[in-house]
Design a protein around this motif. Structure first.
Motif, PDB file in Angstrom:
ATOM      1  N   CYS A  51       1.611  -1.154  -0.395  1.00 53.83           N
ATOM      2  CA  CYS A  51       0.089  -0.080  -0.315  1.00 53.83           C
ATOM      3  C   CYS A  51       1.082   1.370  -0.168  1.00 53.83           C
ATOM      4  O   CYS A  51       0.567   2.113  -0.789  1.00 53.83           O
ATOM      5  N   GLY A  54       1.698   1.747  -3.577  1.00 61.65           N
ATOM      6  CA  GLY A  54       0.757   1.788  -3.908  1.00 61.65           C
ATOM      7  C   GLY A  54       0.708   0.609  -4.929  1.00 61.65           C
ATOM      8  O   GLY A  54      -0.081   0.446  -5.884  1.00 61.65           O
ATOM      9  N   ARG A  57      -3.738  -0.582  -3.954  1.00 66.57           N
ATOM     10  CA  ARG A  57      -4.381   0.879  -3.692  1.00 66.57           C
ATOM     11  C   ARG A  57      -5.724   1.310  -1.947  1.00 66.57           C
ATOM     12  O   ARG A  57      -6.637   0.188  -2.020  1.00 66.57           O
ATOM     13  N   GLU A  59      -7.442   3.496   1.352  1.00 68.04           N
ATOM     14  CA  GLU A  59      -8.251   4.183   1.669  1.00 68.04           C
ATOM     15  C   GLU A  59      -7.405   4.780   3.178  1.00 68.04           C
ATOM     16  O   GLU A  59      -6.061   4.644   2.890  1.00 68.04           O
ATOM     17  N   ALA A  70      -0.805   9.337  -5.338  1.00 70.29           N
ATOM     18  CA  ALA A  70      -1.923   9.641  -5.764  1.00 70.29           C
ATOM     19  C   ALA A  70      -1.652   9.599  -7.561  1.00 70.29           C
ATOM     20  O   ALA A  70      -0.511   9.219  -8.107  1.00 70.29           O
ATOM     21  N   ASP A  71      -2.621   9.276  -8.337  1.00 70.16           N
ATOM     22  CA  ASP A  71      -2.819   8.861  -9.830  1.00 70.16           C
ATOM     23  C   ASP A  71      -1.672  10.032 -10.450  1.00 70.16           C
ATOM     24  O   ASP A  71      -1.104   9.179 -11.302  1.00 70.16           O
ATOM     25  N   LEU A  74       2.250   9.883  -9.502  1.00 73.11           N
ATOM     26  CA  LEU A  74       2.540   8.296  -9.470  1.00 73.11           C
ATOM     27  C   LEU A  74       4.006   7.995  -9.432  1.00 73.11           C
ATOM     28  O   LEU A  74       4.478   7.823  -8.490  1.00 73.11           O
TER      29      LEU A  74
END
Length: 126
Positions: A51, A54, A57, A59, A70-71, A74
């Motif tokens: 996690c 990445g 994914r 919370e 984050a996308d 990354l």
């Protein structure tokens, strides 16, 4: 105050159809600080690490050197955080050690000649 090397806030993760493996994990690692992650088999150590880079994914919020996981960030995030697998067979995936060492620089956008020089410098250092 220095930016945290790694900051995790309220990280929660569950595998599909299962109960949460990680629930509300929060911690901060300062630059230069060394941390050990210990626990029994099945405690969630690998899940947490996956996690944090990445691969899985979750919370919650993860930042490395102030860069959020984050996308849209990354690539920049992964230039700050990496993961080495515990089994060499899982870590090495190219046909030669030299190509394996060059993988990171090439993935980061270095041209082949520069990646080869980076590889040679890294090998000389170790």
């Amino acid at each position: 105050m220095a930016v945290a090397a790694l900051e995790v806030s309220e990280l929660t993760f569950a595998y599909p159809g299962g109960e949460p493996v990680l629930k509300g994990i929060s911690f901060t690692i300062a630059p230069g600080e060394r941390v050990a992650l210990l626990g029994a088999n099945g405690a969630g150590k690998s899940t947490l690490l996956w996690c944090l880079v990445g691969i899985l994914r979750a919370e919650g919020r993860v930042t490395a050197g102030g860069i959020p996981l984050a996308d849209g960030s990354l690539g920049e995030f992964r230039r700050k955080v990496g993961l080495a697998f515990s089994e060499p067979e899982d870590q090495l995936f190219m046909p030669t050690i030299q190509r394996d060492i060059m993988f990171g620089p090439l993935a980061a956008g270095q041209p082949p000649e520069a990646a080869e020089e980076t590889m040679r410098t890294a090998l000389q250092r170790v």
